[in-house]
Design a protein around this motif. Structure first.
Motif, PDB file in Angstrom:
ATOM      1  N   ASN A  46      49.693  36.907  52.390  1.00 54.50           N
ATOM      2  CA  ASN A  46      49.438  38.126  53.134  1.00 54.50           C
ATOM      3  C   ASN A  46      49.008  39.194  52.137  1.00 54.50           C
ATOM      4  N   LYS A  47      47.855  39.793  52.366  1.00 51.60           N
ATOM      5  CA  LYS A  47      47.256  40.739  51.423  1.00 51.60           C
ATOM      6  C   LYS A  47      47.068  42.074  52.129  1.00 51.60           C
ATOM      7  N   LYS A  48      47.610  43.148  51.542  1.00 50.70           N
ATOM      8  CA  LYS A  48      47.465  44.486  52.103  1.00 50.70           C
ATOM      9  C   LYS A  48      47.021  45.445  51.011  1.00 50.70           C
ATOM     10  N   GLY A  49      45.981  46.218  51.317  1.00 47.53           N
ATOM     11  CA  GLY A  49      45.457  47.182  50.369  1.00 47.53           C
ATOM     12  C   GLY A  49      43.985  47.414  50.645  1.00 47.53           C
ATOM     13  N   HIS A  50      43.298  48.041  49.716  1.00 48.96           N
ATOM     14  CA  HIS A  50      41.859  48.268  49.819  1.00 48.96           C
ATOM     15  C   HIS A  50      41.190  47.489  48.696  1.00 48.96           C
ATOM     16  N   PHE A  51      40.249  46.602  49.062  1.00 47.83           N
ATOM     17  CA  PHE A  51      39.647  45.686  48.103  1.00 47.83           C
ATOM     18  C   PHE A  51      38.126  45.745  48.210  1.00 47.83           C
ATOM     19  N   TYR A  52      37.466  45.847  47.075  1.00 51.66           N
ATOM     20  CA  TYR A  52      36.002  45.811  47.056  1.00 51.66           C
ATOM     21  C   TYR A  52      35.542  45.132  45.776  1.00 51.66           C
ATOM     22  N   SER A  53      34.273  44.749  45.759  1.00 46.61           N
ATOM     23  CA  SER A  53      33.727  44.118  44.558  1.00 46.61           C
ATOM     24  C   SER A  53      32.542  44.921  44.045  1.00 46.61           C
ATOM     25  N   ILE A  54      32.290  44.746  42.754  1.00 48.26           N
ATOM     26  CA  ILE A  54      31.161  45.393  42.096  1.00 48.26           C
ATOM     27  C   ILE A  54      30.483  44.344  41.204  1.00 48.26           C
ATOM     28  N   PRO A  55      29.175  44.470  40.983  1.00 50.22           N
ATOM     29  CA  PRO A  55      28.514  43.540  40.057  1.00 50.22           C
ATOM     30  C   PRO A  55      29.024  43.764  38.633  1.00 50.22           C
ATOM     31  N   CYS A  56      29.069  42.707  37.873  1.00 51.35           N
ATOM     32  CA  CYS A  56      29.578  42.796  36.496  1.00 51.35           C
ATOM     33  C   CYS A  56      28.643  43.547  35.551  1.00 51.35           C
ATOM     34  N   MET A  57      27.351  43.365  35.725  1.00 51.73           N
ATOM     35  CA  MET A  57      26.411  43.875  34.736  1.00 51.73           C
ATOM     36  C   MET A  57      26.418  45.394  34.526  1.00 51.73           C
ATOM     37  N   PRO A  58      26.543  46.238  35.568  1.00 53.25           N
ATOM     38  CA  PRO A  58      26.510  47.681  35.309  1.00 53.25           C
ATOM     39  C   PRO A  58      27.644  48.197  34.419  1.00 53.25           C
ATOM     40  N   ILE A  59      28.728  47.443  34.309  1.00 50.69           N
ATOM     41  CA  ILE A  59      29.823  47.880  33.434  1.00 50.69           C
ATOM     42  C   ILE A  59      30.046  46.884  32.281  1.00 50.69           C
ATOM     43  N   ALA A  60      29.027  46.108  31.974  1.00 44.88           N
ATOM     44  CA  ALA A  60      29.148  45.056  30.954  1.00 44.88           C
ATOM     45  C   ALA A  60      29.574  45.606  29.594  1.00 44.88           C
ATOM     46  N   GLU A  61      29.001  46.733  29.198  1.00 46.47           N
ATOM     47  CA  GLU A  61      29.343  47.294  27.890  1.00 46.47           C
ATOM     48  C   GLU A  61      30.832  47.653  27.818  1.00 46.47           C
ATOM     49  N   ASP A  81      36.726  24.355  30.865  1.00 41.60           N
ATOM     50  CA  ASP A  81      35.271  24.416  30.831  1.00 41.60           C
ATOM     51  C   ASP A  81      34.851  25.509  31.812  1.00 41.60           C
ATOM     52  N   ILE A  82      34.440  26.647  31.271  1.00 37.70           N
ATOM     53  CA  ILE A  82      34.107  27.817  32.098  1.00 37.70           C
ATOM     54  C   ILE A  82      32.653  28.201  31.859  1.00 37.70           C
ATOM     55  N   ASP A  83      31.970  28.598  32.929  1.00 37.16           N
ATOM     56  CA  ASP A  83      30.539  28.910  32.869  1.00 37.16           C
ATOM     57  C   ASP A  83      30.214  30.221  32.164  1.00 37.16           C
ATOM     58  N   TRP A  84      31.045  31.230  32.297  1.00 35.30           N
ATOM     59  CA  TRP A  84      30.798  32.552  31.730  1.00 35.30           C
ATOM     60  C   TRP A  84      29.462  33.130  32.173  1.00 35.30           C
ATOM     61  N   ALA A  85      29.160  32.996  33.455  1.00 38.49           N
ATOM     62  CA  ALA A  85      27.908  33.518  34.021  1.00 38.49           C
ATOM     63  C   ALA A  85      28.119  34.969  34.468  1.00 38.49           C
ATOM     64  N   ILE A  86      28.524  35.805  33.515  1.00 35.74           N
ATOM     65  CA  ILE A  86      28.865  37.199  33.808  1.00 35.74           C
ATOM     66  C   ILE A  86      27.725  37.915  34.527  1.00 35.74           C
ATOM     67  N   HIS A  87      26.494  37.628  34.155  1.00 35.59           N
ATOM     68  CA  HIS A  87      25.350  38.313  34.760  1.00 35.59           C
ATOM     69  C   HIS A  87      25.217  37.997  36.250  1.00 35.59           C
ATOM     70  N   LEU A  88      25.840  36.921  36.722  1.00 31.43           N
ATOM     71  CA  LEU A  88      25.779  36.544  38.140  1.00 31.43           C
ATOM     72  C   LEU A  88      27.037  36.926  38.904  1.00 31.43           C
ATOM     73  N   ASP A  89      28.094  37.245  38.196  1.00 33.81           N
ATOM     74  CA  ASP A  89      29.412  37.418  38.800  1.00 33.81           C
ATOM     75  C   ASP A  89      29.695  38.848  39.234  1.00 33.81           C
ATOM     76  N   ARG A  90      30.831  38.972  39.931  1.00 36.91           N
ATOM     77  CA  ARG A  90      31.309  40.259  40.404  1.00 36.91           C
ATOM     78  C   ARG A  90      32.772  40.429  40.005  1.00 36.91           C
ATOM     79  N   TYR A  91      33.170  41.668  39.808  1.00 35.56           N
ATOM     80  CA  TYR A  91      34.579  41.999  39.620  1.00 35.56           C
ATOM     81  C   TYR A  91      35.136  42.424  40.969  1.00 35.56           C
TER      82      TYR A  91
END
Length: 184
Positions: A46-61, A81-91
């Motif tokens: 059961n999950k309660k709160g406010h949740f959203y995602s953002i692209p990884c690249m704008p905050i990469a630095e 074995d992890i892909d590390w496809a940060i440019h495709l992922d979201r936080y």
């Protein structure tokens, strides 16, 4: 990197100062947000709160030290074995507030694709102000790991964990799901 405290299923580590957390939060505010489904990334719970995602690249630095720590901890403690496809992922950004903030026992998995699985659940504490409750509990650990402002935690995604109800204040975390080839 300072020495990390380790447990059977999770590793916590210091990563950012309070000033750096403020800068990260300011940068997040400028990025386009996408509301998240209440069940995104988890099985049961059961999950309660406010949740959203953002692209990884704008905050990469800003996130580079966090991702490097996660990569090193994976190498030292998990060996996945992890892909590390940060440019495709979201936080994912998770806001838990008094009266509307908790996440029951669950484990994380990639229910949207048979081509990859979540291997590591990686959390960063972005809470600037003190809060009560909102404790991250991890199955198999007698004591919750230290998780102060600016600290990260890497959890084996197969291990159940939860966030207890926030009873005062606001708890803000950023989540990165490190993915790789399906479990065999």
């Amino acid at each position: 990197m300072e020495e990390a405290a380790s447990w059977q299923s999770a590793v916590s580590f210091p990563c950012y100062s309070r000033l750096q957390v403020e800068e990260i939060l300011n940068k997040i505010e400028m990025v386009d947000h996408q509301e998240e489904s209440i069940n995104n990334g988890a099985q049961s719970g059961n999950k309660k709160g406010h949740f959203y995602s953002i692209p990884c690249m704008p905050i990469a630095e800003q996130m580079h030290p966090y991702i490097c720590n996660i990569q090193n901890l994976n190498r030292w403690y998990f060996g996945y074995d992890i892909d590390w496809a940060i440019h495709l992922d979201r936080y994912s950004v998770n806001n838990y507030e008094e009266g509307n903030g908790q996440y029951d026992w669950h484990h994380d998995y990639a229910h949207t694709s048979p081509k990859f699985d979540i291997k590591l659940t990686c959390l960063l504490n972005l809470s600037l102000d003190a809060f009560d409750g909102g404790i991250l509990e991890i199955a198999g650990l007698e004591e919750p790991p230290k998780f102060d402002t600016g600290m990260g935690i890497v959890i084996n995604s197969l291990v159940s964990h939860r966030v207890t109800p926030v009873t005062k204040g606001k708890r803000i975390t950023l989540t990165y799901f490190a993915t790789g080839a399906p479990w065999r």
